[in-house]
Enzyme design. Structure first.
Site, mmCIF file in Angstrom:
data_model
loop_
_atom_site.group_PDB
_atom_site.id
_atom_site.type_symbol
_atom_site.label_atom_id
_atom_site.label_comp_id
_atom_site.label_asym_id
_atom_site.label_seq_id
_atom_site.Cartn_x
_atom_site.Cartn_y
_atom_site.Cartn_z
ATOM 1 N N SER A 1 1.201 -52.140 -39.213
ATOM 2 C CA SER A 1 0.987 -50.738 -39.547
ATOM 3 C C SER A 1 0.372 -50.564 -40.937
ATOM 4 O O SER A 1 -0.757 -50.953 -41.168
ATOM 5 C CB SER A 1 2.306 -49.963 -39.421
ATOM 6 O OG SER A 1 2.111 -48.583 -39.600
ATOM 7 N N ASP B 1 -2.818 -49.270 -37.955
ATOM 8 C CA ASP B 1 -2.882 -49.299 -36.492
ATOM 9 C C ASP B 1 -3.176 -47.934 -35.893
ATOM 10 O O ASP B 1 -3.161 -47.776 -34.668
ATOM 11 C CB ASP B 1 -1.593 -49.872 -35.904
ATOM 12 C CG ASP B 1 -0.373 -49.014 -36.201
ATOM 13 O OD1 ASP B 1 -0.354 -48.352 -37.263
ATOM 14 O OD2 ASP B 1 0.571 -49.008 -35.392
#
Length: 452
Positions: A101, A244
């Site tokens: 992330s 992401d």
């Protein structure tokens, strides 16, 4: 009784490559997942972000799944929401997203998805941890190994579907600047926005796992170039993603980074009804939702908790102030690309983003932390749960789902919550006036210091 080591945090398994995230761990998690979903003949979707270690982790996890009899549907480099949506639409039994992330380049991670597009719940993660710990795997013979299929073209269907559900108006083009952080949204976010008829300018939209343009965390420090660009070229809005692209943060036409809570509130008002957010979200959401006869329900921090509550309560929308939003009318996976399309639609429909943001109340907020050894956190939080509310009067609600959150009759609130990663106990408070905020923080700090 030996305790099983915990692998999963608030958003999957995450850590530095070859330290916490090893290839052996990736293989064993894949084998455990295969065992959990039933092995031979089951289908697993797999995708990854742009990190340099993503491909090798994808390869070993794919091999491990096939070794256990599962078929692997490979998306390649895609945003997290594509994995969730593909798992749902392809009738797969599970999904895997390889991503860390917003963490720096040296990190990577693994997040698992159910066949309904919902992230794995805590009890499911605990089962995976148990299988990994006991090495309770079931590999198959040569005649039952799984197959690998390329489904990378599925992302085209995903783009078409998010455009359709967003209701964005192609006949009212806005100038949109997109900063994808060189992450998984690099191609797809701009592609979706252009396909929806918008005039798009891109920053950091070349996939690169070193994240050369900026750190993937979409905060004010990392988005200075986006903020300046939006203002300089007279754009209508700026959009930023994390690594992401399951998150979206917006910059208004004046070049100001949106207040995260206010941005969440703008979208929540579009849906109305019952919306779900976390214990650390601003009271401005409650105030605005009450004006349209809406309702707010809170969960522990983490998009998995928000998603579970949306399903349990049949809510219209949910999200965290971090920019992680869930759209239950589409898929239960957090989706930064759909969020971007929908906030652009809000500007088309309701006018400049700055005006929408400025129309929402701003309340004084303060976050502080007090050092607390990890081995003392549980005992301290027991005392907080038992006695903290005695320090105040005019309490409207007490929430103990994630720390202790006291909400007062005037909508001011205070949250005491232990850090999950550092030796701190955190205090967050928001009040209708600065004087009230100072009083709340003073009382909370003295209370904690006394216990410590």
């Amino acid at each position: 009784m030996t305790s099983i080591p915990k692998l999963f945090g608030t958003s999957g398994i995450r850590g530095k490559y070859q330290e916490q995230i090893t290839l052996e761990l990736a293989i064993n998690v894949a084998r455990a997942l295969a065992k959990y979903i039933g092995g031979v003949g089951k289908k697993v979707v797999i995708g990854r972000d742009t990190r340099t270690t993503g491909k090798i982790i994808e390869n070993v996890m794919s091999a491990a799944l096939m070794e256990c009899g599962c078929d692997v549907l490979k998306l390649g480099m895609v945003p997290t929401p594509v994995v969730g949506y593909a798992t749902l639409k392809k009738g797969a039994d599970a999904g895997i997203m390889i991503t860390a992330s917003h963490n720096p380049s040296e990190y990577n991670g693994i997040k698992l998805w159910n066949n309904d597009g919902l992230a794995y719940k805590q009890h499911q993660e605990a089962e995976i941890e148990k299988i990994v710990y006991n090495k309770d795997f079931e590999v198959v013979g040569w005649d039952e190994v799984g197959c690998e299929y390329d489904i990378s073209s599925f992302k085209d269907k995903y783009v078409d579907d998010i455009i359709k559900v967003s209701e964005i108006n192609p006949n009212k083009p806005l100038k949109v600047v997109i900063d994808a952080a060189s992450g998984a949204g690099s191609y797809l976010s701009a592609n979706a926005m252009r396909k929806a008829g918008m005039d798009v300018i891109t920053l950091n939209s070349q996939p690169d796992g070193f994240f050369p343009g900026r750190n993937p965390e979409p905060n004010a420090e990392n988005l200075q170039t986006l903020m300046k660009t939006v203002k300089a070229i007279g754009a209508d809005i700026g959009i930023a993603h994390d690594g992401d692209a399951d998150r979206m943060i917006a910059v208004d036409e004046k070049g100001r980074l949106s207040d995260f809570d206010k941005l969440l509130t703008i979208m929540a008002k579009e849906f109305g009804g019952l919306v779900i957010t976390t214990v650390d979200a601003s009271a401005c959401l409650d105030t605005q939702m009450s004006m349209i006869d809406g309702e707010v329900k809170r969960t522990p921090v983490g998009d998995v908790h928000v998603a579970e509550s949306i399903v349990e309560n049949n809510a219209t929308f949910g999200g965290e102030p971090s920019g992680t939003w869930l759209h239950p009318d589409f898929c239960m996976c957090p989706d930064g690309l759909l969020s971007a399309l929908r906030i652009v639609h809000c500007v088309q429909k309701n006018g400049p983003l700055s005006q929408q943001l400025d129309a929402i109340e701003s309340y004084p907020t303060l976050r502080s932390k007090i050092t607390c050894p990890n081995d003392k956190k549980d005992k301290i939080m027991e005392i907080v749960t038992d006695k903290f509310q005695d320090e105040f009067d005019k309490i409207k609600e007490v929430l103990t789902i994630d720390g202790v959150r006291l909400q007062f009759e005037d909508n001011s609130w205070v949250l005491i919550r232990p850090s999950g990663t550092e030796p701190y106990i955190r205090i967050t408070a928001e009040a209708m006036t600065q004087q009230k905020l100072d009083e709340i923080i003073d009382i909370a700090t003295k209370f904690l210091e006394k216990q410590l």
